[in-house]
Write an enzyme that holds these catalytic residues in place. Structure first.
Site, PDB file in Angstrom:
ATOM      1  N   ARG A   1       0.861  -1.165   0.000  1.00  0.00           N
ATOM      2  CA  ARG A   1       0.000   0.000   0.000  1.00  0.00           C
ATOM      3  C   ARG A   1       0.909   1.230   0.000  1.00  0.00           C
ATOM      4  O   ARG A   1       2.041   1.172   0.489  1.00  0.00           O
ATOM      5  CB  ARG A   1      -0.885   0.019   1.255  1.00  0.00           C
TER       6      ARG A   1
ATOM      7  N   LYS B   1      -1.825  -2.349   7.406  1.00  0.00           N
ATOM      8  CA  LYS B   1      -3.228  -2.127   7.753  1.00  0.00           C
ATOM      9  C   LYS B   1      -3.573  -2.942   8.997  1.00  0.00           C
ATOM     10  O   LYS B   1      -3.198  -4.109   9.102  1.00  0.00           O
ATOM     11  CB  LYS B   1      -4.112  -2.544   6.581  1.00  0.00           C
TER      12      LYS B   1
ATOM     13  N   HIS C   1      -2.596   3.023  -6.089  1.00  0.00           N
ATOM     14  CA  HIS C   1      -3.360   1.824  -5.726  1.00  0.00           C
ATOM     15  C   HIS C   1      -3.570   0.903  -6.931  1.00  0.00           C
ATOM     16  O   HIS C   1      -3.650  -0.319  -6.779  1.00  0.00           O
ATOM     17  CB  HIS C   1      -4.701   2.209  -5.097  1.00  0.00           C
TER      18      HIS C   1
ATOM     19  N   ARG D   1      -0.905  -1.596  -7.001  1.00  0.00           N
ATOM     20  CA  ARG D   1      -1.154  -2.687  -6.063  1.00  0.00           C
ATOM     21  C   ARG D   1      -2.049  -3.736  -6.722  1.00  0.00           C
ATOM     22  O   ARG D   1      -1.797  -4.933  -6.626  1.00  0.00           O
ATOM     23  CB  ARG D   1      -1.794  -2.116  -4.801  1.00  0.00           C
TER      24      ARG D   1
ATOM     25  N   HIS E   1      -3.191  -8.944   2.868  1.00  0.00           N
ATOM     26  CA  HIS E   1      -4.634  -9.126   2.950  1.00  0.00           C
ATOM     27  C   HIS E   1      -4.964  -9.982   4.173  1.00  0.00           C
ATOM     28  O   HIS E   1      -4.478 -11.100   4.301  1.00  0.00           O
ATOM     29  CB  HIS E   1      -5.182  -9.823   1.703  1.00  0.00           C
TER      30      HIS E   1
ATOM     31  N   TYR F   1      -8.814 -10.907  -7.313  1.00  0.00           N
ATOM     32  CA  TYR F   1      -7.860 -10.665  -8.400  1.00  0.00           C
ATOM     33  C   TYR F   1      -7.740 -11.841  -9.358  1.00  0.00           C
ATOM     34  O   TYR F   1      -6.930 -11.816 -10.269  1.00  0.00           O
ATOM     35  CB  TYR F   1      -6.486 -10.328  -7.821  1.00  0.00           C
TER      36      TYR F   1
END
Length: 147
Positions: free
Chosen positions: A8, A33, A97, A100, A123, A132
Site C-alpha cells: 500500500r 493495515k 493503488h 497494487r 490481505h 484478483y
C-alpha cells in the site's frame, strides 16, 4: 516498488532505512493495515531500483537526518498527497493503488498461490485476494472445451 511488491502507498512511505535488506531481498512492513507487521519479498527489479535510488538519495540534504527511505524536500518523509500529485502529472488515469492491483493480478497470473499473494499484499482475508483471480477469456474457453 508498488508494482512489484503489492505494498500500500502508506506502507511504502513508512519504510525506514533499517526495515529492508537488499542482500536477502526482504523488507519488514512495521505498520501495515490494522497495525500488523509482515515481511515482504523484493525481486531483483525492486532491489536494482532501490540501489539506484539510494545513490541519488544520499545527495539530498535531509538524507543524513531522516530515517525514512523515501524523502521529501519539505519534511522528513514523502507524503502520499505528493505521490498522488506526481502520478497525476504523468498519467491522471493510473493511481498508486492501481499498481497494487497490478501486482496482485500479475502475481497470480505468474503462478504465485493465493496464499502467497495474500501474504505479500497484507490481505487479512483471503477472499480479498480472490478478487484478483479474473480468468482470461481465451484460457477459460480453452478449459471449457476440455470438459
Amino acid at each position: 516498488m508498488l508494482a512489484y511488491t503489492g505494498l500500500r502507498i502508506s506502507e511504502s512511505l513508512a519504510i525506514q532505512l533499517d526495515d529492508y535488506n537488499l542482500q536477502t531481498g526482504e523488507c519488514i512492513i512495521r505498520n501495515g493495515k490494522g497495525e500488523k507487521q509482515r515481511t515482504v519479498y523484493l525481486n531483483s527489479k525492486v532491489i536494482h531500483a532501490l540501489r539506484d535510488y539510494l545513490k541519488v538519495r544520499q545527495n539530498y540534504l535531509r538524507a543524513e537526518v531522516s530515517p525514512y527511505l523515501f524523502l521529501s524536500k519539505k519534511s522528513e518523509k514523502l507524503d502520499r498527497t505528493t505521490v498522488n500529485r506526481i502520478f497525476r502529472k504523468f498519467n491522471p488515469e493510473i493511481t498508486p493503488h492501481d499498481l497494487r492491483h497490478f501486482f496482485c493480478t500479475n502475481a497470480i497470473e505468474k503462478g504465485l498461490s493465493i496464499h502467497e499473494v495474500a501474504n505479500q499484499a497484507g490481505h487479512a482475508n483471503i477472499h480479498t485476494t480472490l478478487l484478483y483471480t479474473n480468468p482470461d477469456k481465451a484460457k477459460l474457453n480453452n478449459k471449457m472445451e476440455l470438459l
